[in-house]
Motif scaffolding. Sequence first.
Motif, PDB file in Angstrom:
ATOM      1  N   GLY A 166      -2.230 -12.906 -33.910  1.00  0.00           N
ATOM      2  CA  GLY A 166      -1.820 -12.606 -32.518  1.00  0.00           C
ATOM      3  C   GLY A 166      -2.769 -12.840 -31.261  1.00  0.00           C
ATOM      4  N   VAL A 167      -3.578 -13.895 -31.513  1.00  0.00           N
ATOM      5  CA  VAL A 167      -4.716 -14.106 -30.423  1.00  0.00           C
ATOM      6  C   VAL A 167      -4.079 -14.621 -29.166  1.00  0.00           C
ATOM      7  CG1 VAL A 167      -6.967 -15.297 -30.132  1.00  0.00           C
ATOM      8  CG2 VAL A 167      -6.392 -14.254 -32.422  1.00  0.00           C
ATOM      9  N   THR A 168      -4.421 -14.284 -28.092  1.00  0.00           N
ATOM     10  CA  THR A 168      -3.758 -15.017 -26.839  1.00  0.00           C
ATOM     11  C   THR A 168      -4.430 -16.115 -26.718  1.00  0.00           C
ATOM     12  OG1 THR A 168      -4.772 -13.566 -25.238  1.00  0.00           O
ATOM     13  CG2 THR A 168      -2.663 -12.702 -26.271  1.00  0.00           C
ATOM     14  N   LEU A 169      -4.079 -16.937 -25.497  1.00  0.00           N
ATOM     15  CA  LEU A 169      -4.777 -17.831 -24.914  1.00  0.00           C
ATOM     16  C   LEU A 169      -6.013 -17.679 -24.079  1.00  0.00           C
ATOM     17  CD1 LEU A 169      -5.350 -21.075 -24.396  1.00  0.00           C
ATOM     18  CD2 LEU A 169      -3.530 -20.831 -22.295  1.00  0.00           C
ATOM     19  N   ALA A 170      -5.594 -16.450 -23.387  1.00  0.00           N
ATOM     20  CA  ALA A 170      -6.727 -15.674 -22.677  1.00  0.00           C
ATOM     21  C   ALA A 170      -8.073 -15.295 -23.446  1.00  0.00           C
ATOM     22  CB  ALA A 170      -6.334 -14.421 -21.834  1.00  0.00           C
ATOM     23  N   GLU A 171      -7.834 -14.693 -24.764  1.00  0.00           N
ATOM     24  CA  GLU A 171      -8.924 -14.362 -25.599  1.00  0.00           C
ATOM     25  C   GLU A 171      -9.500 -15.789 -26.279  1.00  0.00           C
ATOM     26  OE1 GLU A 171      -7.254 -10.537 -27.968  1.00  0.00           O
ATOM     27  OE2 GLU A 171      -6.199 -12.234 -28.195  1.00  0.00           O
TER      28      GLU A 171
ATOM     29  N   LEU B 141      -4.209 -23.360 -35.273  1.00  0.00           N
ATOM     30  CA  LEU B 141      -3.202 -22.837 -34.604  1.00  0.00           C
ATOM     31  C   LEU B 141      -2.134 -21.636 -35.227  1.00  0.00           C
ATOM     32  CD1 LEU B 141      -1.902 -23.373 -31.663  1.00  0.00           C
ATOM     33  CD2 LEU B 141      -0.339 -24.771 -32.678  1.00  0.00           C
ATOM     34  N   LYS B 142      -2.136 -21.992 -36.577  1.00  0.00           N
ATOM     35  CA  LYS B 142      -1.495 -20.935 -37.414  1.00  0.00           C
ATOM     36  C   LYS B 142      -2.225 -19.805 -37.508  1.00  0.00           C
ATOM     37  CE  LYS B 142       1.103 -20.737 -41.915  1.00  0.00           C
ATOM     38  NZ  LYS B 142       1.372 -21.650 -42.952  1.00  0.00           N
ATOM     39  N   ARG B 143      -3.404 -19.944 -37.820  1.00  0.00           N
ATOM     40  CA  ARG B 143      -4.238 -18.590 -37.883  1.00  0.00           C
ATOM     41  C   ARG B 143      -4.141 -17.911 -36.555  1.00  0.00           C
ATOM     42  NH1 ARG B 143      -9.311 -17.119 -41.380  1.00  0.00           N
ATOM     43  NH2 ARG B 143      -7.911 -18.024 -42.746  1.00  0.00           N
TER      44      ARG B 143
ATOM     45  N   HIS C 235      -0.753  -8.327 -38.993  1.00  0.00           N
ATOM     46  CA  HIS C 235       0.064  -9.439 -38.906  1.00  0.00           C
ATOM     47  C   HIS C 235       0.665  -9.134 -37.496  1.00  0.00           C
ATOM     48  CE1 HIS C 235       2.846 -12.255 -39.653  1.00  0.00           C
ATOM     49  NE2 HIS C 235       4.030 -11.364 -39.400  1.00  0.00           N
ATOM     50  N   PHE C 236       0.927 -10.074 -36.644  1.00  0.00           N
ATOM     51  CA  PHE C 236       1.512 -10.390 -35.347  1.00  0.00           C
ATOM     52  C   PHE C 236       2.808 -10.272 -35.469  1.00  0.00           C
ATOM     53  CE2 PHE C 236       0.884 -10.407 -31.011  1.00  0.00           C
ATOM     54  CZ  PHE C 236       1.683 -11.418 -30.362  1.00  0.00           C
ATOM     55  N   GLU C 237       3.474  -9.208 -35.058  1.00  0.00           N
ATOM     56  CA  GLU C 237       4.980  -8.988 -35.504  1.00  0.00           C
ATOM     57  C   GLU C 237       5.929  -9.910 -34.306  1.00  0.00           C
ATOM     58  OE1 GLU C 237       6.493  -7.383 -37.583  1.00  0.00           O
ATOM     59  OE2 GLU C 237       4.345  -6.731 -38.459  1.00  0.00           O
ATOM     60  N   SER C 238       5.609 -10.183 -33.241  1.00  0.00           N
ATOM     61  CA  SER C 238       6.375 -10.945 -32.217  1.00  0.00           C
ATOM     62  C   SER C 238       5.634 -12.027 -31.940  1.00  0.00           C
ATOM     63  CB  SER C 238       6.584 -10.013 -30.995  1.00  0.00           C
ATOM     64  OG  SER C 238       7.249 -10.901 -30.178  1.00  0.00           O
ATOM     65  N   SER C 239       6.020 -13.308 -32.762  1.00  0.00           N
ATOM     66  CA  SER C 239       5.137 -14.496 -32.483  1.00  0.00           C
ATOM     67  C   SER C 239       5.895 -15.327 -31.158  1.00  0.00           C
ATOM     68  CB  SER C 239       5.436 -15.422 -33.643  1.00  0.00           C
ATOM     69  OG  SER C 239       6.743 -15.798 -33.990  1.00  0.00           O
ATOM     70  N   SER C 240       7.007 -14.595 -30.450  1.00  0.00           N
ATOM     71  CA  SER C 240       7.275 -15.088 -29.412  1.00  0.00           C
ATOM     72  C   SER C 240       6.614 -14.902 -28.171  1.00  0.00           C
ATOM     73  CB  SER C 240       8.802 -14.659 -29.148  1.00  0.00           C
ATOM     74  OG  SER C 240       8.610 -13.041 -28.545  1.00  0.00           O
ATOM     75  N   ASP C 241       5.536 -14.234 -28.321  1.00  0.00           N
ATOM     76  CA  ASP C 241       4.464 -13.631 -27.370  1.00  0.00           C
ATOM     77  C   ASP C 241       3.227 -14.700 -27.376  1.00  0.00           C
ATOM     78  OD1 ASP C 241       6.104 -11.643 -26.465  1.00  0.00           O
ATOM     79  OD2 ASP C 241       4.659 -10.237 -27.446  1.00  0.00           O
ATOM     80  N   PHE C 242       3.407 -15.512 -28.600  1.00  0.00           N
ATOM     81  CA  PHE C 242       2.334 -16.264 -28.742  1.00  0.00           C
ATOM     82  C   PHE C 242       2.409 -17.530 -27.753  1.00  0.00           C
ATOM     83  CE2 PHE C 242       0.382 -19.765 -31.414  1.00  0.00           C
ATOM     84  CZ  PHE C 242      -1.005 -19.375 -31.529  1.00  0.00           C
ATOM     85  N   ASP C 243       0.897 -17.759 -27.006  1.00  0.00           N
ATOM     86  CA  ASP C 243       0.907 -18.776 -25.933  1.00  0.00           C
ATOM     87  C   ASP C 243      -0.106 -19.793 -25.971  1.00  0.00           C
ATOM     88  OD1 ASP C 243      -1.123 -17.328 -25.572  1.00  0.00           O
ATOM     89  OD2 ASP C 243      -0.766 -16.596 -23.362  1.00  0.00           O
ATOM     90  N   VAL C 244      -0.699 -19.905 -27.218  1.00  0.00           N
ATOM     91  CA  VAL C 244      -1.498 -20.890 -27.549  1.00  0.00           C
ATOM     92  C   VAL C 244      -0.955 -22.097 -27.949  1.00  0.00           C
ATOM     93  CG1 VAL C 244      -3.773 -21.627 -28.573  1.00  0.00           C
ATOM     94  CG2 VAL C 244      -3.386 -19.312 -28.098  1.00  0.00           C
ATOM     95  N   THR C 245      -1.265 -23.573 -27.419  1.00  0.00           N
ATOM     96  CA  THR C 245      -0.643 -24.735 -27.901  1.00  0.00           C
ATOM     97  C   THR C 245      -1.656 -25.690 -28.419  1.00  0.00           C
ATOM     98  OG1 THR C 245      -0.924 -25.942 -25.744  1.00  0.00           O
ATOM     99  CG2 THR C 245       1.002 -24.465 -25.934  1.00  0.00           C
TER     100      THR C 245
END
Length: 189
Positions: A174-179, A167-169, A120-130
């Motif tokens: 914790g997948v980044t836009l770059a990934e 988007l939710k998954r 589980h990705f703890e900090s969703s504030s780092d999530f950058d995919v829209t």
Amino acid sequence: MINRIKISQVIVVEGRDDTANLKRYFDVETYETRGSAINDQDIERIQRLHDLHGVIVFTDPDFNGERIRRLIMTKIPTVQHAFLKRDEAAPKSKTKGCSLGIEHASFEDLKTALAGVTSHFESSSDFDVTKNDLMRLGLLLGSDSRQRREYLGEQLRIGYSNGKQLLKRLELFGVTLAEVEEAMLKYSV
């Protein structure tokens, strides 16, 4: 005697054949859901195992496996996940009636899947995919969006998601836009 790799977490699988294949290569304990018949008692037991040892959900890459994964994820969001690609879970012989399963995977494929365990990705504030990013990359609203999402799910080892859930998954794992962008660079029609 084979020197099996020790895994400290309990691995949740669907059946005894999955357990047998994992135990061929790994020193591991499993919890079997007995197929898709997961109930509240199973969830309670998995929660207890998770509290004591940690849990890795490792279900088949099919409808029932994803259903079990979603049920567990909803109730115990901090479990870890391992994913096999569909071709890695296919029977090696074309026996009629055989379905996808952990029991068919090779040692190398199991090792790769377990090495890629996600949590589980703890900090969703780092999530950058829209949602706009997903549309730009052809993952939503395109004629081949489903194939692109299947490809992305396999490349990132997070399983398939429909357009509404993608988007939710991505955020959950914790997948980044770059990934996402890097994975989709390799996509070819």
